[in-house]
Write a protein that holds these residues in place. Structure first.
Motif, mmCIF file in Angstrom:
data_model
loop_
_atom_site.group_PDB
_atom_site.id
_atom_site.type_symbol
_atom_site.label_atom_id
_atom_site.label_comp_id
_atom_site.label_asym_id
_atom_site.label_seq_id
_atom_site.Cartn_x
_atom_site.Cartn_y
_atom_site.Cartn_z
ATOM 1 N N SER A 114 -3.424 7.848 4.175
ATOM 2 C CA SER A 114 -2.342 8.433 3.371
ATOM 3 C C SER A 114 -2.737 8.549 1.907
ATOM 4 C CB SER A 114 -1.072 7.589 3.512
ATOM 5 O OG SER A 114 -0.580 7.631 4.830
ATOM 6 N N THR A 115 -3.464 7.556 1.397
ATOM 7 C CA THR A 115 -3.913 7.604 0.005
ATOM 8 C C THR A 115 -4.750 8.851 -0.237
ATOM 9 O OG1 THR A 115 -4.036 5.172 0.042
ATOM 10 C CG2 THR A 115 -5.034 6.301 -1.831
ATOM 11 N N TYR A 116 -5.755 9.033 0.610
ATOM 12 C CA TYR A 116 -6.631 10.194 0.454
ATOM 13 C C TYR A 116 -5.879 11.496 0.712
ATOM 14 C CZ TYR A 116 -10.898 7.467 -0.103
ATOM 15 O OH TYR A 116 -11.878 6.638 -0.585
ATOM 16 N N ASN A 117 -4.992 11.498 1.690
ATOM 17 C CA ASN A 117 -4.223 12.711 1.973
ATOM 18 C C ASN A 117 -3.397 13.151 0.770
ATOM 19 O OD1 ASN A 117 -5.214 12.908 4.559
ATOM 20 N ND2 ASN A 117 -3.370 12.168 5.562
ATOM 21 N N ASN A 118 -2.810 12.182 0.066
ATOM 22 C CA ASN A 118 -2.004 12.514 -1.101
ATOM 23 C C ASN A 118 -2.857 13.156 -2.197
ATOM 24 O OD1 ASN A 118 0.401 11.538 0.001
ATOM 25 N ND2 ASN A 118 0.043 9.470 -0.755
ATOM 26 N N VAL A 119 -4.067 12.633 -2.382
ATOM 27 C CA VAL A 119 -4.961 13.199 -3.405
ATOM 28 C C VAL A 119 -5.441 14.586 -2.983
ATOM 29 C CG1 VAL A 119 -7.104 12.853 -4.691
ATOM 30 C CG2 VAL A 119 -5.682 10.887 -4.115
ATOM 31 N N TYR B 274 -2.984 13.852 -13.044
ATOM 32 C CA TYR B 274 -4.146 13.318 -12.346
ATOM 33 C C TYR B 274 -4.633 11.993 -12.937
ATOM 34 C CZ TYR B 274 -4.165 18.073 -10.546
ATOM 35 O OH TYR B 274 -3.803 19.259 -9.962
ATOM 36 N N ASP B 275 -4.477 11.801 -14.270
ATOM 37 C CA ASP B 275 -4.919 10.546 -14.876
ATOM 38 C C ASP B 275 -4.113 9.367 -14.339
ATOM 39 O OD1 ASP B 275 -6.887 11.704 -16.398
ATOM 40 O OD2 ASP B 275 -5.541 12.138 -18.073
ATOM 41 N N LYS B 276 -2.790 9.552 -14.248
ATOM 42 C CA LYS B 276 -1.953 8.473 -13.719
ATOM 43 C C LYS B 276 -2.225 8.255 -12.238
ATOM 44 C CE LYS B 276 1.941 8.198 -16.886
ATOM 45 N NZ LYS B 276 3.403 8.028 -16.979
ATOM 46 N N THR C 122 0.825 -1.206 0.000
ATOM 47 C CA THR C 122 0.000 0.000 0.000
ATOM 48 C C THR C 122 0.862 1.258 0.000
ATOM 49 O OG1 THR C 122 -1.760 -1.151 1.199
ATOM 50 C CG2 THR C 122 -1.810 1.241 1.240
ATOM 51 N N ARG C 123 1.926 1.264 0.804
ATOM 52 C CA ARG C 123 2.779 2.460 0.874
ATOM 53 C C ARG C 123 3.438 2.739 -0.480
ATOM 54 N NH1 ARG C 123 8.205 3.725 2.566
ATOM 55 N NH2 ARG C 123 8.273 5.873 3.315
ATOM 56 N N THR C 124 3.793 1.695 -1.214
ATOM 57 C CA THR C 124 4.391 1.875 -2.538
ATOM 58 C C THR C 124 3.448 2.649 -3.450
ATOM 59 O OG1 THR C 124 5.397 -0.321 -2.233
ATOM 60 C CG2 THR C 124 5.550 0.669 -4.413
ATOM 61 N N PHE C 125 2.191 2.220 -3.472
ATOM 62 C CA PHE C 125 1.209 2.895 -4.317
ATOM 63 C C PHE C 125 0.960 4.321 -3.842
ATOM 64 C CE2 PHE C 125 -0.158 -1.656 -4.937
ATOM 65 C CZ PHE C 125 0.323 -1.755 -6.228
ATOM 66 N N ASN C 126 0.970 4.520 -2.531
ATOM 67 C CA ASN C 126 0.776 5.877 -2.016
ATOM 68 C C ASN C 126 1.906 6.808 -2.443
ATOM 69 O OD1 ASN C 126 -1.627 5.264 -0.744
ATOM 70 N ND2 ASN C 126 -0.693 4.853 1.234
ATOM 71 N N ILE C 127 3.130 6.273 -2.516
ATOM 72 C CA ILE C 127 4.270 7.065 -2.986
ATOM 73 C C ILE C 127 4.067 7.479 -4.445
ATOM 74 C CG2 ILE C 127 6.730 6.942 -3.560
ATOM 75 C CD1 ILE C 127 7.049 5.134 -1.058
ATOM 76 N N LEU C 128 3.601 6.534 -5.259
ATOM 77 C CA LEU C 128 3.347 6.841 -6.663
ATOM 78 C C LEU C 128 2.243 7.891 -6.806
ATOM 79 C CD1 LEU C 128 3.414 3.205 -8.140
ATOM 80 C CD2 LEU C 128 5.225 4.916 -8.288
ATOM 81 N N ILE C 129 1.174 7.727 -6.030
ATOM 82 C CA ILE C 129 0.055 8.675 -6.082
ATOM 83 C C ILE C 129 0.526 10.076 -5.710
ATOM 84 C CG2 ILE C 129 -2.134 9.304 -4.952
ATOM 85 C CD1 ILE C 129 -2.682 6.261 -4.739
ATOM 86 N N SER C 130 1.333 10.167 -4.653
ATOM 87 C CA SER C 130 1.854 11.462 -4.223
ATOM 88 C C SER C 130 2.711 12.104 -5.304
ATOM 89 C CB SER C 130 2.670 11.284 -2.938
ATOM 90 O OG SER C 130 3.263 12.497 -2.543
ATOM 91 N N GLU D 284 -12.802 18.795 -2.089
ATOM 92 C CA GLU D 284 -13.981 18.465 -1.291
ATOM 93 C C GLU D 284 -14.555 17.104 -1.677
ATOM 94 O OE1 GLU D 284 -16.787 21.611 -1.650
ATOM 95 O OE2 GLU D 284 -15.895 22.788 -0.026
ATOM 96 N N TYR D 285 -14.609 16.829 -2.996
ATOM 97 C CA TYR D 285 -15.142 15.542 -3.437
ATOM 98 C C TYR D 285 -14.337 14.378 -2.863
ATOM 99 C CZ TYR D 285 -17.498 18.466 -6.926
ATOM 100 O OH TYR D 285 -18.239 19.421 -7.552
ATOM 101 N N THR D 286 -13.012 14.543 -2.851
ATOM 102 C CA THR D 286 -12.148 13.493 -2.306
ATOM 103 C C THR D 286 -12.378 13.326 -0.812
ATOM 104 O OG1 THR D 286 -10.478 14.098 -3.960
ATOM 105 C CG2 THR D 286 -9.767 12.685 -2.150
ATOM 106 N N PHE D 287 -12.506 14.437 -0.102
ATOM 107 C CA PHE D 287 -12.751 14.376 1.339
ATOM 108 C C PHE D 287 -14.122 13.747 1.635
ATOM 109 C CE2 PHE D 287 -13.973 16.581 5.417
ATOM 110 C CZ PHE D 287 -13.077 15.904 6.206
#
Length: 494
Positions: A341-346, A321-323, A305-313, A360-363
């Motif tokens: 962390s996933t949501y925080n990065n977005v 945003y597409d990636k 999960t942390r790996t994907f969160n790093i990529l998202i960030s 707001e939509y993400t939150f």
């Protein structure tokens, strides 16, 4: 400065509409997904340029049984003794629980106070585990002087020092960047036959040297480990790998990584992968990050999960945003949960550009899925609304944080100070700054830089000077607090 104001009673809902339906394309070869999660739209809301809070308004802060006869039967005597023993045990359990609770919450001062109360009781017995927990706590809270005093007290009480205790003390000094003192303790360990340093001791020292960019000391520590037949483990190598990467020493970094691939004791692991991806992701070198992702995948290292969160960030910071959405969909496909962390990065990605709608939509979705928001979530929301010029929503967000009992910290206050500066309300900014100091939160570089910039913008050079003087005093005071009384005497002029 602006003279307009708005009231705390202004009602602006944080949740005006549901999450927008997915839309978009497919940009990531590995994260093959048809529709990104978040829709990126441009929003322009007409708000007055300058809004600030009313004067004085702070956003969102808002032996019992008596016997007549002295002559008692043996049964009553026994019962009384048992009651006393039971009460004593209850008191001990209560104090012990309080001590454990303060340690868990990293409240070092309260923990030491409770510990002193416990030591004054006749039933007190020295325990190595208690001292170890307190030593680690003091180290993490930047109190090496207190840690040294506690260590000395432990020795006075007759507990034998061990490599683990000395390593914890080394860690306390290293965390406060007092490297010379940490090396002094290392030399003391080497002189004691039963307290020899181990790989963990050297790893802590190596990390401190890496963080201080003292790579010459890192090389000497490696040589010392080799002389003592101590083999670096994967953790040690990951620390050095990260340090070389942050310093831009990519050739040395690749040498360390090659050595890890050839070694049987320090093979690359998921932490190695995350370290490299985070390094290039934070630098904005997306192509290099993606190439390393492919390489580690061929090594057989599976993402977490942390790996994907790093990529998202990384994708979010570059507004890809597409990636970013594709990675999130790929997580869903592999049944990886979207974490805080996933949501925080977005949210942070939209916050940086002041995209209040998508933020707001993400939150909204974060709360709808039951994912718990934390302090960083609200820091991003506050800064995002400030960047968008939606200052009434800054107040609502801080109020919501209070209702949800979100822990305040330095970053939280910094975000509110940032919002005040954006609103050009310097009076409110000063009130928040005062409250921050009253609650004894650490003032960091961000705190001072935001306020200095706000004062300079208004040409208030006297305020800038006062703030710079306070910054110097704060830095000197923090360094002084880290030292023990003995070390303070050593630093005094002869």
């Amino acid at each position: 400065m602006a003279t307009n104001s708005f009231s705390l009673s202004s009602s602006s809902s944080l949740f005006p509409s549901p999450l927008l339906p997915p839309a978009g394309g497919n940009l990531c070869r590995r994260f093959n997904c048809r529709r990104p999660v978040v829709a990126v739209t441009s929003c322009s809301v007409a708000f007055p340029k300058k809004k600030h809070w009313k004067q004085g308004e702070y956003p969102g802060f808002t032996e019992q049984n008596g016997f007549k006869n002295n002559k008692k039967t043996p049964i009553k005597n026994i019962k009384k003794k048992m009651d006393r023993k039971s009460n004593a045990k209850g008191w001990v359990n209560t104090v012990t629980e309080a001590l454990s609770d303060h340690i868990d919450k990293k409240q070092w001062l309260q923990a030491l106070q409770v510990f002193e109360m416990l030591k004054e009781q006749p039933f007190y017995q020295s325990k190595e585990s208690t001292y170890m927990k307190l030593l680690v706590l003091l180290g993490r809270c930047g109190q090496p002087g207190k840690a040294q005093q506690l260590f000395d007290t432990m020795i006075e009480e007759g507990l034998e020092p061990t490599p683990e205790f000395y390593t914890a003390l080394v860690g306390a000094y290293c965390r406060s960047n007092i490297i010379d003192k940490a090396f002094t303790i290392l030399h003391r360990m080497i002189e004691l036959p039963y307290c020899q340093p181990n790989v963990y001791t050297y790893s802590i020292l190596i990390k401190a040297c890496v963080d201080a960019s003292r790579f010459d000391l890192v090389d000497s520590l490696y040589e010392q480990m080799a002389d003592r037949s101590i083999v670096p483990n994967t953790v040690t190598q990951n620390i050095v790998l990260s340090g070389y990467g942050r310093a831009g020493k990519y050739e040395e970094m690749e040498k360390v990584l090659s050595g890890m691939l050839e070694s049987s004791n320090s093979r690359p692991d998921i932490w190695t992968m995350n370290t490299i991806l985070s390094l290039f992701g934070n630098k904005g070198e997306i192509e290099t990050m993606e190439k390393w992702y492919e390489k580690f995948s061929t090594f057989g290292i599976e993402s977490e999960t942390r790996t994907f969160n790093i990529l998202i960030s990384a994708y979010g910071k570059k507004r890809m945003y597409d990636k970013m959405s594709s990675v999130m969909q790929y997580m869903r496909k592999l049944s990886f949960p979207w974490t805080t962390s996933t949501y925080n990065n977005v949210i942070e990605a939209f916050s940086d550009v002041g995209d209040a709608n998508n933020m707001e939509y993400t939150f909204d979705q974060m709360r709808a899925e039951g994912v718990k928001a934390d302090t960083k979530t609200f820091c991003c929301l506050i800064r995002g609304y400030a960047n968008a010029g939606l200052f009434p929503k800054v107040i609502n967000t801080v109020q919501l944080a209070g209702k949800l009992e979100i822990p305040e910290n330095t970053s939280f206050f910094n975000s509110v100070i940032y919002a005040c500066a954006k609103a050009e309300d310097l009076m409110e900014m000063e009130r928040v700054f005062k409250r921050m100091k009253d609650k004894q939160f650490r003032l960091d570089d961000t705190t001072f830089s935001v306020m200095v910039e706000a004062y300079r913008k208004e040409g208030m050079t006297d305020k800038v000077y006062d703030l710079e003087q306070e910054k110097q005093l704060t830095s000197a005071s923090e360094f002084n607090d880290r030292l023990s009384d003995e070390e303070k005497l050593e630093l005094m002029p002869a």
